[in-house]
Motif scaffolding. Structure first.
Motif, PDB file in Angstrom:
ATOM      1  N   LEU A 157       0.828  -1.200   0.000  1.00 48.88           N
ATOM      2  CA  LEU A 157       0.000   0.000   0.000  1.00 48.88           C
ATOM      3  C   LEU A 157       0.867   1.256   0.000  1.00 48.88           C
ATOM      4  O   LEU A 157       0.635   2.180  -0.797  1.00 48.88           O
ATOM      5  CB  LEU A 157      -0.942   0.002   1.203  1.00 48.88           C
ATOM      6  CG  LEU A 157      -1.898   1.189   1.310  1.00 48.88           C
ATOM      7  CD1 LEU A 157      -2.861   1.203   0.118  1.00 48.88           C
ATOM      8  CD2 LEU A 157      -2.668   1.127   2.616  1.00 48.88           C
ATOM      9  N   SER A 158       1.866   1.288   0.851  1.00 48.18           N
ATOM     10  CA  SER A 158       2.710   2.490   0.928  1.00 48.18           C
ATOM     11  C   SER A 158       3.501   2.705  -0.357  1.00 48.18           C
ATOM     12  O   SER A 158       3.573   3.829  -0.862  1.00 48.18           O
ATOM     13  CB  SER A 158       3.640   2.427   2.139  1.00 48.18           C
ATOM     14  OG  SER A 158       4.531   1.346   2.027  1.00 48.18           O
ATOM     15  N   THR A 159       4.061   1.647  -0.923  1.00 46.53           N
ATOM     16  CA  THR A 159       4.803   1.823  -2.175  1.00 46.53           C
ATOM     17  C   THR A 159       3.859   2.146  -3.326  1.00 46.53           C
ATOM     18  O   THR A 159       4.212   2.922  -4.218  1.00 46.53           O
ATOM     19  CB  THR A 159       5.666   0.591  -2.524  1.00 46.53           C
ATOM     20  OG1 THR A 159       4.836  -0.567  -2.605  1.00 46.53           O
ATOM     21  CG2 THR A 159       6.763   0.388  -1.496  1.00 46.53           C
ATOM     22  N   GLY A 160       2.649   1.579  -3.296  1.00 45.14           N
ATOM     23  CA  GLY A 160       1.664   1.908  -4.328  1.00 45.14           C
ATOM     24  C   GLY A 160       1.274   3.381  -4.295  1.00 45.14           C
ATOM     25  O   GLY A 160       1.178   4.039  -5.331  1.00 45.14           O
ATOM     26  N   ILE A 161       1.072   3.907  -3.101  1.00 43.89           N
ATOM     27  CA  ILE A 161       0.717   5.326  -2.958  1.00 43.89           C
ATOM     28  C   ILE A 161       1.868   6.209  -3.423  1.00 43.89           C
ATOM     29  O   ILE A 161       1.661   7.170  -4.171  1.00 43.89           O
ATOM     30  CB  ILE A 161       0.316   5.647  -1.499  1.00 43.89           C
ATOM     31  CG1 ILE A 161      -1.022   4.992  -1.168  1.00 43.89           C
ATOM     32  CG2 ILE A 161       0.263   7.157  -1.268  1.00 43.89           C
ATOM     33  CD1 ILE A 161      -1.386   5.021   0.307  1.00 43.89           C
ATOM     34  N   VAL A 162       3.083   5.863  -3.024  1.00 44.10           N
ATOM     35  CA  VAL A 162       4.259   6.638  -3.434  1.00 44.10           C
ATOM     36  C   VAL A 162       4.409   6.615  -4.954  1.00 44.10           C
ATOM     37  O   VAL A 162       4.732   7.626  -5.577  1.00 44.10           O
ATOM     38  CB  VAL A 162       5.530   6.105  -2.724  1.00 44.10           C
ATOM     39  CG1 VAL A 162       6.796   6.648  -3.357  1.00 44.10           C
ATOM     40  CG2 VAL A 162       5.488   6.439  -1.247  1.00 44.10           C
ATOM     41  N   GLN A 163       4.135   5.470  -5.552  1.00 40.45           N
ATOM     42  CA  GLN A 163       4.234   5.384  -7.011  1.00 40.45           C
ATOM     43  C   GLN A 163       3.153   6.209  -7.690  1.00 40.45           C
ATOM     44  O   GLN A 163       3.408   6.859  -8.704  1.00 40.45           O
ATOM     45  CB  GLN A 163       4.179   3.919  -7.456  1.00 40.45           C
ATOM     46  CG  GLN A 163       5.464   3.195  -7.101  1.00 40.45           C
ATOM     47  CD  GLN A 163       5.377   1.699  -7.219  1.00 40.45           C
ATOM     48  OE1 GLN A 163       4.311   1.104  -7.090  1.00 40.45           O
ATOM     49  NE2 GLN A 163       6.520   1.061  -7.444  1.00 40.45           N
ATOM     50  N   LEU A 164       1.955   6.228  -7.135  1.00 39.92           N
ATOM     51  CA  LEU A 164       0.894   7.062  -7.709  1.00 39.92           C
ATOM     52  C   LEU A 164       1.200   8.548  -7.568  1.00 39.92           C
ATOM     53  O   LEU A 164       0.857   9.343  -8.453  1.00 39.92           O
ATOM     54  CB  LEU A 164      -0.451   6.748  -7.056  1.00 39.92           C
ATOM     55  CG  LEU A 164      -1.134   5.468  -7.509  1.00 39.92           C
ATOM     56  CD1 LEU A 164      -2.428   5.252  -6.735  1.00 39.92           C
ATOM     57  CD2 LEU A 164      -1.410   5.488  -9.003  1.00 39.92           C
ATOM     58  N   LEU A 165       1.838   8.925  -6.467  1.00 39.69           N
ATOM     59  CA  LEU A 165       2.197  10.326  -6.260  1.00 39.69           C
ATOM     60  C   LEU A 165       3.360  10.759  -7.155  1.00 39.69           C
ATOM     61  O   LEU A 165       3.580  11.956  -7.340  1.00 39.69           O
ATOM     62  CB  LEU A 165       2.563  10.575  -4.794  1.00 39.69           C
ATOM     63  CG  LEU A 165       1.432  10.432  -3.783  1.00 39.69           C
ATOM     64  CD1 LEU A 165       1.967  10.570  -2.367  1.00 39.69           C
ATOM     65  CD2 LEU A 165       0.334  11.442  -4.052  1.00 39.69           C
ATOM     66  N   GLN A 166       4.071   9.790  -7.687  1.00 36.20           N
ATOM     67  CA  GLN A 166       5.215  10.023  -8.565  1.00 36.20           C
ATOM     68  C   GLN A 166       6.204  11.019  -7.967  1.00 36.20           C
ATOM     69  O   GLN A 166       6.549  12.031  -8.591  1.00 36.20           O
ATOM     70  CB  GLN A 166       4.755  10.450  -9.961  1.00 36.20           C
ATOM     71  CG  GLN A 166       3.963   9.375 -10.643  1.00 36.20           C
ATOM     72  CD  GLN A 166       3.808   9.577 -12.133  1.00 36.20           C
ATOM     73  OE1 GLN A 166       4.358  10.495 -12.719  1.00 36.20           O
ATOM     74  NE2 GLN A 166       3.068   8.682 -12.756  1.00 36.20           N
ATOM     75  N   LEU A 167       6.647  10.697  -6.777  1.00 35.49           N
ATOM     76  CA  LEU A 167       7.653  11.513  -6.115  1.00 35.49           C
ATOM     77  C   LEU A 167       8.959  11.504  -6.917  1.00 35.49           C
ATOM     78  O   LEU A 167       9.221  10.574  -7.687  1.00 35.49           O
ATOM     79  CB  LEU A 167       7.909  11.002  -4.696  1.00 35.49           C
ATOM     80  CG  LEU A 167       6.703  11.037  -3.751  1.00 35.49           C
ATOM     81  CD1 LEU A 167       7.064  10.452  -2.399  1.00 35.49           C
ATOM     82  CD2 LEU A 167       6.179  12.451  -3.598  1.00 35.49           C
ATOM     83  N   LYS A 168       9.754  12.522  -6.705  1.00 32.79           N
ATOM     84  CA  LYS A 168      10.996  12.696  -7.456  1.00 32.79           C
ATOM     85  C   LYS A 168      11.872  11.443  -7.395  1.00 32.79           C
ATOM     86  O   LYS A 168      12.407  10.996  -8.412  1.00 32.79           O
ATOM     87  CB  LYS A 168      11.750  13.907  -6.912  1.00 32.79           C
ATOM     88  CG  LYS A 168      13.053  14.182  -7.598  1.00 32.79           C
ATOM     89  CD  LYS A 168      13.784  15.345  -6.945  1.00 32.79           C
ATOM     90  CE  LYS A 168      15.158  15.481  -7.575  1.00 32.79           C
ATOM     91  NZ  LYS A 168      16.068  16.245  -6.761  1.00 32.79           N
ATOM     92  N   GLU A 169      12.011  10.869  -6.201  1.00 35.42           N
ATOM     93  CA  GLU A 169      12.857   9.684  -6.018  1.00 35.42           C
ATOM     94  C   GLU A 169      12.343   8.500  -6.839  1.00 35.42           C
ATOM     95  O   GLU A 169      13.129   7.730  -7.393  1.00 35.42           O
ATOM     96  CB  GLU A 169      12.935   9.285  -4.537  1.00 35.42           C
ATOM     97  CG  GLU A 169      13.605  10.305  -3.649  1.00 35.42           C
ATOM     98  CD  GLU A 169      12.681  11.440  -3.230  1.00 35.42           C
ATOM     99  OE1 GLU A 169      11.451  11.356  -3.427  1.00 35.42           O
ATOM    100  OE2 GLU A 169      13.202  12.443  -2.713  1.00 35.42           O
TER     101      GLU A 169
END
Length: 125
Positions: free
Chosen positions: A21-33
């Motif tokens: 869930l956390s990595t999925g959210i981060v991927q959807l947010l498309q953070l710089k990293e």
């Protein structure tokens, strides 16, 4: 199902769900990293959206009751995504540090799948 197996299942499933869930959210947010990592691995940025959506849907499928066939597909998707991530890092020569997250999630996927209760399996053995 023994109490020990039930505990292993819920611990592995909880950590797997949190990780996906956390990595999925981060991927959807498309953070710089995340964008930098995808570029480093040689994948197009739209993979972030695809992976993020499917990880979140996979978590929902694994956690909701019933629908054992859907759960099998979610576990398979998690397995392919994490083994693919491990291989991708290996293929471009990344260091051991880059393997940790996907390897941990792959191990949690296998543990959760293996120790799942009978009512979450497609075929009772």
């Amino acid at each position: 199902m023994t109490k020990r197996n039930k505990i292993i299942y819920w611990i592995a499933t909880a950590w797997l769900s949190l990780g996906m869930l956390s990595t999925g959210i981060v991927q959807l947010l498309q953070l710089k990293e995340e964008k930098e990592m995808m570029a480093h691995l040689g994948y197009p940025l739209y993979f972030l959206t695809i992976l993020g959506v499917w990880k979140i849907l996979g978590v929902i499928a694994v956690l909701i009751p019933k629908f054992p066939l859907l759960k099998e597909w979610a576990y398979a998707g998690f397995f392919f995504a994490m083994s693919g991530a491990i291989f991708s890092h290996f293929a471009i020569g990344d260091g051991v540090k880059e393997y940790f997250g996907p390897t941990l999630l792959l191990i949690l996927t296998v543990l959760s799948w293996y120790f799942r209760p009978e009512n979450r399996k497609t075929i009772s053995v």
